[in-house]
Write a protein that holds these residues in place. Structure first.
Motif, short mmCIF file in Angstrom:
data_model
loop_
_atom_site.label_atom_id
_atom_site.label_comp_id
_atom_site.label_asym_id
_atom_site.label_seq_id
_atom_site.Cartn_x
_atom_site.Cartn_y
_atom_site.Cartn_z
N LEU A 108 65.02 13.56 67.51
CA LEU A 108 66.25 13.67 68.29
C LEU A 108 65.97 13.57 69.79
N SER A 109 64.79 14.02 70.21
CA SER A 109 64.42 13.89 71.63
C SER A 109 64.32 12.42 72.03
N THR A 110 63.73 11.61 71.16
CA THR A 110 63.61 10.18 71.44
C THR A 110 64.98 9.51 71.45
N ILE A 111 65.80 9.87 70.46
CA ILE A 111 67.16 9.32 70.40
C ILE A 111 67.93 9.68 71.67
N GLU A 112 67.84 10.93 72.08
CA GLU A 112 68.54 11.39 73.27
C GLU A 112 68.07 10.63 74.50
N LEU A 146 77.66 14.10 71.58
CA LEU A 146 77.50 15.08 70.50
C LEU A 146 76.22 15.89 70.69
N LEU A 147 75.13 15.23 71.03
CA LEU A 147 73.86 15.94 71.24
C LEU A 147 73.98 16.93 72.39
N ASP A 148 74.62 16.53 73.47
CA ASP A 148 74.79 17.43 74.62
C ASP A 148 75.64 18.65 74.24
N THR A 149 76.72 18.42 73.50
CA THR A 149 77.60 19.53 73.09
C THR A 149 76.88 20.47 72.14
N SER A 152 74.56 14.15 63.64
CA SER A 152 75.61 14.86 62.89
C SER A 152 75.02 15.94 62.00
N LEU A 153 73.91 15.65 61.35
CA LEU A 153 73.26 16.67 60.53
C LEU A 153 72.76 17.84 61.37
N GLU A 154 72.27 17.53 62.58
CA GLU A 154 71.82 18.59 63.48
C GLU A 154 73.00 19.44 63.94
#
Length: 499
Positions: free
Chosen positions: A359-363, A378-381, A438-440
């Motif tokens: 997720l860090s790489t995706i972000e 979504l990741l930020d929220t 979404s799973l996270e």
């Protein structure tokens, strides 16, 4: 129900801390005595019936109390008698003739400044609206007036009552209407259902003096040495209805100070559930049946509704079937449907063909090339939810805490709609990123929802393959470090129904 999430939240926030949660039933007093007579039942049998119903309700609603104390139990009587004798030895209880306005409903006396004339009911309490009558009787008094200054200083020293307007009200009351000595017994000829005054069977201990001490009998007072600190005193939080604030804010602290004991941490005073802006009453016929609601909608949906709407605490809230149905649809759509969609075999199959990324790489990649991405939003929220919710829970803002959780779920549903991971034109990399984010979001909200909807939250975390030891609050904070590892994806069950 709104306060129930707080003990569970405390266990999740600090899993190594012992959390004790006392609940129970206050079973003495004139109101109970008359109700039993009306039913043609002995008071003890009547109380057994009522207490059993409350216990069944607590079990059905999955209330997580660790102690259930009844004021009719012998151990409670032992506590009450011990404290009465201790206060008598200190000269803080004395015999007197008392005259005042008495409310059978509230089971207490009111002073002249605490009553008002109602054109229909006659004289009533300003605070509760209950009818009062003049009474003069011989009884025992507690020197409550001696503690006005010390109790006022306590409340002036910090925010000890929540919501804040109740803290202001408490201070203003002590400043403007100093406490008067309190009548703490009733003639047994009028009130027989209660604990007799030690050494004077002609008098029965006042029901509120009796009932307030359940907080101590529930943790086995009197103690020897410093045992009280080990069994849970002073308590961090007492949760009470707004109509009984003065008993807990004035009377109990005075008794505690008289016993040289520390005061409660905070008082949470919640408003009432009403029907058509009226307090629920069997005589009016506007009572909502919690058993029926939980049977029809399920325990978790009812808990969600009560916490989301009632967890603001400040104002009375109407119980509404329409609103319950609305909240049922909302949580099923935002949570249940989200899990079904993102764990569909089709999306999983497409995501599994992409190179696995953290997720860090995706972000980082999204922030560099597509800062407007709904996945990045979504990741930020998701990342900000944990610290915000810890703060709102510590501030006792349960409604706001649930708002934060629902924001994450709405953002996840929006991301799926915008990205459309089922669409063959959506890149495999975006499918993977959307599914992982979404799973996270589901993992984080699942942990956060445990105090509110424990059954659904448990099924959600099981479906995601989250181990039991990774369901504490630490797992939703410090996500930058956690996201450096593999993204959630393997071990997730497909198409699990939560409701």
């Amino acid at each position: 129900m709104p306060p129930e999430p707080l003990p569970t939240a405390a266990r999740i926030l600090e899993p190594n801390r012992i959390v004790k949660f006392l609940a129970g039933t206050d079973e003495h007093g004139l109101k109970i005595q008359k109700a039993a007579q009306a039913k043609g039942m002995p008071p003890a049998e009547f109380c057994d019936m009522l207490s059993s119903r409350f216990r069944r309700l607590a079990e059905k609603a999955q209330v997580s109390n660790t102690v259930f104390m009844r004021t009719t139990l012998p151990e409670h009587r032992n506590t009450v008698e011990s404290i009465w004798n201790a206060l008598t030895e200190k000269g803080l209880i004395y015999a007197a003739t008392y005259s005042g306005w008495y409310s059978i409903t509230d089971e207490c006396f009111y002073t002249e400044t605490q009553i008002i004339e109602d054109p229909i009911k006659g004289m009533v309490s300003r605070e509760t609206g209950s009818v009062v009558e003049q009474h003069t009787e011989e009884n025992y008094m507690f020197r409550l007036s001696a503690f006005n200054g010390s109790i006022l200083s306590h409340y002036q020293s910090g925010e000890h009552v929540f919501p804040p307007q109740q803290n202001v009200f408490t201070i203003q009351t002590l400043e403007q209407k100093p406490l008067e000595d309190l009548s703490v017994s009733r003639p047994s000829s009028r009130l027989s259902w209660g604990i007799p005054v030690p050494g004077d069977p002609q008098q029965t201990i006042y029901v509120w003096f009796d009932a307030l001490l359940v907080y101590l009998s529930g943790i086995e007072y009197p103690w020897s040495g410093d045992k009280g600190l080990n069994v849970g005193w002073p308590v961090d939080l007492q949760i009470i209805g707004k109509d009984i604030l003065r008993f807990h804010a004035f009377y109990l602290p005075a008794i505690l100070q008289a016993l040289d004991m520390p005061l409660q941490g905070r008082l949470l005073t919640h408003a009432h559930w009403t029907v058509d802006q009226q307090k629920m009453s069997k005589s009016i016929g506007n009572v909502a049946d919690p058993f029926e609601a939980m049977e029809e909608f399920g325990v978790d949906v009812v808990r969600f509704y009560l916490s989301r709407v009632g967890g603001r605490f400040r104002d009375d809230t109407d119980w509404s079937r329409t609103q319950l149905e609305k909240h049922d649809r909302e949580i099923q759509a935002q949570l249940g449907n989200l899990l079904m969609r993102i764990t569909s075999p089709k999306i999983a199959a497409r995501a599994n063909t992409a190179p696995p990324l953290s997720l860090s790489t995706i972000e980082a990649e999204l922030r560099a090339r597509n800062p407007e991405s709904p996945i990045l939003a979504l990741l930020d929220t998701t990342k900000s939810m944990g610290p915000k919710m810890r703060l709102t829970m510590e501030q006792l803002e349960l409604g706001e805490a649930l708002d934060g959780i629902m924001d994450v779920l709405r953002m996840a549903n929006k991301a799926i709609n915008d990205v459309a991971p089922w669409n063959k034109n959506t890149s495999i990399a975006e499918v993977f990123a959307c599914r992982a984010a979404s799973l996270e979001a589901l993992r984080v909200t699942g942990i956060a929802l445990q105090p509110f909807i424990p059954g659904v939250a448990g099924r959600l975390l099981d479906a995601l393959g989250v181990p039991l030891e990774q369901r504490a609050w630490a797992a939703v904070e410090g996500l930058d470090e956690k996201w450096a590892g593999p993204a959630l994806g393997t071990g997730v069950k497909e198409a699990v129904r939560l409701f």
